[in-house]
Design an enzyme around this catalytic site. Sequence first.
Site, PDB file in Angstrom:
ATOM      1  CB  CYS A  89      -1.052 133.426  -1.073  1.00  0.00           C
ATOM      2  SG  CYS A  89      -1.891 133.516  -2.676  1.00  0.00           S
ATOM      3  CG  HIS A 176       0.049 128.701  -1.454  1.00  0.00           C
ATOM      4  ND1 HIS A 176      -0.590 129.116  -0.302  1.00  0.00           N
ATOM      5  CD2 HIS A 176      -0.575 129.326  -2.474  1.00  0.00           C
ATOM      6  CE1 HIS A 176      -1.574 129.939  -0.616  1.00  0.00           C
ATOM      7  NE2 HIS A 176      -1.579 130.095  -1.927  1.00  0.00           N
ATOM      8  CD  GLU A 178       1.232 127.614   2.573  1.00  0.00           C
ATOM      9  OE1 GLU A 178       0.029 127.665   2.255  1.00  0.00           O
ATOM     10  OE2 GLU A 178       2.133 128.112   1.866  1.00  0.00           O
TER      11      GLU A 178
END
Length: 234
Positions: A89, A176, A178
């Site tokens: 991001c 995102h 993660e």
Amino acid sequence: MKTALALRHVPFEHLGILQPLLEARGYAVRYVDVGVQSVPADDMATADLLVVLGGPIGAYDDAMYPFVRDEAEAIAQRLAARRPLLGICLGAQLMARALGAAVTPMGVKEIGFAPVTLTAEGLNSPLAPLADSTPVLHWHGDRYDLPPGARRLASTATCAEQAFAIGDHALGLQFHLEANLDELEAWLIGHAAELGTAGIDPRALRAQAPAIADRLAQRARDVFTAWLDRAEAA
């Protein structure tokens, strides 16, 4: 022991699913809270892996957040040295800026769960596990131009630039991957003002997450494992 340095901009946007993968591969993980702690340029250059995480500021916000300029310069040096680098991001946007590409507001927020569409190069990249249309978590309002020399890997209808790669050593993700959805509540609280401004009901995101969480976590592990295999061999 290998070292992984993670630049964190807000406490709840951390390595998430990626951290146990790194530790299992023998990395000692260390965080630097950017703007609160000084960003160690030497450590950014010498760490075996640098991960630049997300946050609510802009990659162009030098005037309001002067540390952004230093962060972008250190990322540029890391890229020039062709050392393993993952940007997520804001991290991907800082990578794009460091490579000379424009980063600008989109005029809308892309927040929520939706799949990405892989390009032909994306289908032959570590992102290939996402070709099954698994929804990923989007949470951004800025976009970047594709940096010179980068390969476009993924897009959405809202934002054409969702992922790019430089060689096998550098990967930028707008979304995102993660994020551990078991910790989504921290995001809903931490970004409450942004959600309100965008007219997004946190109850909708909260309700959607359980059905997605396990499948998305497995795809994330697959993607990160494939990328680390390539980055470590580069």
